[in-house]
Enzyme design. Structure first.
Site, PDB file in Angstrom:
ATOM      1  N   SER A   7       0.995  -1.143   0.011  1.00 51.50           N
ATOM      2  CA  SER A   7      -0.073  -0.099   0.062  1.00 51.50           C
ATOM      3  C   SER A   7       0.973   1.182   0.049  1.00 51.50           C
ATOM      4  O   SER A   7       2.241   1.064   0.565  1.00 51.50           O
ATOM      5  CB  SER A   7      -0.877  -0.178   1.274  1.00 51.50           C
ATOM      6  OG  SER A   7      -1.498   1.140   1.289  1.00 51.50           O
TER       7      SER A   7
ATOM      8  N   TYR B 270      -3.303  -0.852  10.288  1.00 49.79           N
ATOM      9  CA  TYR B 270      -3.651  -0.988   9.200  1.00 49.79           C
ATOM     10  C   TYR B 270      -1.924  -0.721   8.426  1.00 49.79           C
ATOM     11  O   TYR B 270      -1.527  -1.437   7.570  1.00 49.79           O
ATOM     12  CB  TYR B 270      -4.658  -0.629   8.298  1.00 49.79           C
ATOM     13  CG  TYR B 270      -4.612  -0.913   6.823  1.00 49.79           C
ATOM     14  CD1 TYR B 270      -4.729  -2.305   6.451  1.00 49.79           C
ATOM     15  CD2 TYR B 270      -4.363   0.143   6.177  1.00 49.79           C
ATOM     16  CE1 TYR B 270      -5.010  -2.287   4.948  1.00 49.79           C
ATOM     17  CE2 TYR B 270      -4.132  -0.078   4.381  1.00 49.79           C
ATOM     18  CZ  TYR B 270      -4.446  -1.402   4.176  1.00 49.79           C
ATOM     19  OH  TYR B 270      -4.573  -1.633   2.805  1.00 49.79           O
TER      20      TYR B 270
END
Length: 258
Positions: free
Chosen positions: A136, A149
């Site tokens: 990400s 996360y």
């Protein structure tokens, strides 16, 4: 050739389409059997693809080993592994139940490491294979309101870059795909569909993200991003102090007026 991938929604769904189009045999993994059956029927209809399904919840301890055992029992040699399963949650760290944090860590880190360990060992014995790890853009910067996360994705990035170096004398390649916010079900599941960052004009098309990742994987390229803009964002984040980038990310998590 067999590809093992999560494939019932988002980027994974579009990756499965690309593998099927290129005549790969597919092993599809997801939590929900009916979703897997729907994708299987679609791929068989569109591409005459050979598809095996394994309904399995990778947020449960031991699921990665069970998937590996099943492919072993069926005599399937996995040539391409795609680790694209992942979940997030949005909110202040102290408001998110610890069980949710553990589920994120289990799925985003432990299952990914375990699947990589199991299938990479086989690939190295044959001295061929490809692995795509889904990172990400928040791998490179702490993300307020997504603390756990973003930390899991930082792990994926460091882990993958270390293995890329370890693999340099072999013919096995590993690719890190780092998307930004993408038009998938991620924000709904993370209870963040009403935030600024999740709006359509801020998100990338998952089909295009999958195409970029797939091309990079097939070329043996080490890194790819969801779009050119995401690549620029990551580059800038390495230059700016964390105080500035976290402030911007915190601002992006504001709720929008409907």
């Amino acid at each position: 050739n067999y590809s093992l991938t999560g494939a019932t929604s988002g980027i994974g769904y579009h990756l499965a389409q690309l593998f099927a189009k290129d005549r790969y045999n597919l092993v599809l993994v997801a939590r929900t059997e009916q979703d897997l059956l729907n994708v299987k029927d679609e791929l068989r209809y569109k591409f005459s693809a050979a598809v095996k399904i394994i309904p399995k919840d990778l947020s449960k301890i031991g699921a990665a080993q069970e998937i590996f055992n099943e492919t072993q029992q069926q005599g399937i040699l996995v040539d391409v592994l795609v680790n694209d399963a992942g979940i997030g949650d949005v909110g202040f760290f102290w408001d998110i139940p610890f069980e949710k944090d553990l589920e994120m860590i289990q799925l985003n880190i432990i299952a990914l490491v375990h699947l990589t360990k199991l299938y990479l060992s086989e690939m190295l014995q044959r001295n061929e294979g490809k692995i795509l790890q889904l990172g990400s853009v928040v791998s490179s910067v702490p993300a307020p309101l997504q603390a756990v996360y973003s930390a899991t994705k930082a792990f994926v990035s460091n882990f993958t870059d270390a293995l890329i170096n370890e693999l340099k004398d072999s013919k096995v390649t590993m690719t890190l795909l780092s998307p930004g916010q993408t038009q998938t079900d991620f924000f709904n599941k993370a209870h963040a569909s009403d935030t600024k960052i999740a709006q359509p004009d801020s998100t990338d098309d998952p089909e295009k993200v999958a195409e970029r990742g797939y091309k990079a994987l097939m070329k043996g390229q080490h890194h790819e991003y969801g779009s050119t803009m995401r690549k620029i964002q990551v580059g800038v984040s390495h230059i700016l102090p964390n105080e500035l980038t976290t402030a911007q990310l915190r601002s992006d998590m504001k709720k929008v007026d409907k």
